[in-house]
Scaffold this active site. Sequence first.
Site, PDB file in Angstrom:
ATOM      1  N   GLU A 157      44.170  82.996 -17.891  1.00 32.10           N
ATOM      2  CA  GLU A 157      44.644  82.008 -16.921  1.00 32.10           C
ATOM      3  C   GLU A 157      45.851  81.242 -17.459  1.00 32.10           C
ATOM      4  OE1 GLU A 157      41.125  79.718 -15.926  1.00 32.10           O
ATOM      5  OE2 GLU A 157      40.586  81.131 -14.345  1.00 32.10           O
ATOM      6  N   GLU A 239      37.008  87.212 -12.779  1.00 33.21           N
ATOM      7  CA  GLU A 239      35.965  86.177 -12.825  1.00 33.21           C
ATOM      8  C   GLU A 239      35.567  85.863 -11.393  1.00 33.21           C
ATOM      9  OE1 GLU A 239      36.738  82.627 -15.006  1.00 33.21           O
ATOM     10  OE2 GLU A 239      37.412  83.690 -16.807  1.00 33.21           O
TER      11      GLU A 239
END
Length: 594
Positions: A157, A239
Amino acid sequence: MTTFAIKEDFLLDEQPFKIISGALHYFRMTPQQWEDSLYNLKALGANTVETYIPWNLHEAQEGVFDFSGSKNLEAFVRLAEKLGLWVILRPSAYICAEWEFGGLPAWLLKEPGIRLRSGDPRFMSKVAAYYQELLPRLLPLQITHGGPVLMVQIENEYGSYGMDKDYLRQTKKLLEAGGIDVPLFTSDGAWPEVLDAGTLIEEDVFVTGNFGSRSKENAAVLQDFMAAHGKKWPLMCMEYWDGWFNRWGEPIVKRDPQDLANEVQDMLEIGSVNLYMFHGGSNFGFYNGCSARGQQDLPQVTSYDYDALLTEAGQPTEKYYLVQQAIKAVCPDVWQAEPRVKKLVALGTYPVSDSVSLLKVKDQLMSPITTAYPLTMEQAGSGYGYLLYSLDLKNYHHENSIKVVDAGDRIQAYVDGALTPLQQTDPLLREMTLTGASSQDIITLDLLVENQGRVNYGYKLNHPGQSKGIRGGVMQDIHFHQGYRHYPLDFSSEQLAAVDFSAGKDPQQPSFYRFSFDLDAIGDSFIDCSAYGKGVVIVNGHNLGRYWNQGPIYSLYCPKEFLRQGANEVIIFETEGIELTQLRFTDQPICDTE
């Protein structure tokens, strides 16, 4: 040898392959739990397991590496392989994961001005040294070398934090130079700004997204981003958030099981998925992370139950069975089975054996580090747990102002052993008044500072507040005091062995409580902390983590592997002036209900 490639589809031996994966962190459970959790993942209908690799766990001290016990990543991967699961590894220096400092080691903060998660040569040299130890362990695990590892993550991320493409490229080169030759990937949120900032799509690094709802809408954003760069890669949510983490003092976060199953089915119809989390586990020790909300830091709880498909203890939930049905609806030929379940047990209630005040035994635990000005936690010790500062102040025999300047996180002040409130007067100052009534010429001030967890996500990652302890100093009247004795408390086996329980009790002070008892049989259990204040519980040398009467959880999970048939010892460090009288095991967690 089996091959894996990423083209318009994932290809396993040149045949289209849908990745059905679940996140399971080897470091958040005992090695004895791995097999049941991995089996249950396979029985769900999954074919892959994903795990982060936390740098701070494997190199807690710079240059000292540990891959043993619950840190034995290689054993975990080989066990997954034995059970017929492929593996996705995420060894990026930063992992987030609601883990202390996002997996970055506390000792990095000893380097003044270092810029984390950037191309700063000081940071990259530390990453390179870590990878020199880590990557040779990963190399034989790759599918290209006959192992089960399909893909490896470059960064996590990153588009939600920075846009330093040179940093990403340097990390990629380190991985490749270390022998990583399976496909590399990045994972970011599913919106254009973060995908643009956090990916290396221009260098053919595979792009995945992180989200937990609106599957088709978020997947379309990923697809459009890839198409704009001329890529026709398969869609994957790296995710898929099936629950959420919890913070002290806030309600427990829950997600409707059927809603999750419906969304997972939608995602599987168009691509591949990694359920985050499949089994959350526990933030044992001092490894819980912390959220940042404006000026406020919000430490996360010890339990990483996450409202996942398996509970913290590993029991299948309603979500498990509904997601299993969703997988079967999309992939009717997938192998599935009934999951394994375990029996949780209440192991009885035991009286306290003895107790002692920390202030009575501090000099038995260690020789203090003495300096003119205060050291931070990272300078004085491991950077985790607590740091006790002891100062000898001159008694002017009238009221004096005491200011603690720029300190983190939680501070309790004891004047000649008596708890004295500190008031937060601005973000950098905590103040108190000394009465000076004592006839003695010296007043002893003990300041117990707790690191409640470093921020693991967002803009505060490089904030000076990530360094814990007293950063500025202590002022008496309007001058800075000189003369500090430091007692870093991480509750190592050596420290605990040095506690002299006959030195004198004082429940009003931070205290150690010892419980000695025998067990005829052992099993997975929970320790009821609802009558306690705040502190940590150590079972036969294993630090279960923190408890706090702020809730929403008032118990700590205790795996049976931490217990013994026969003699057991539990030591509790309690900081709130609550006298502990008993230790009670229960067969279920104690928490706030909705």
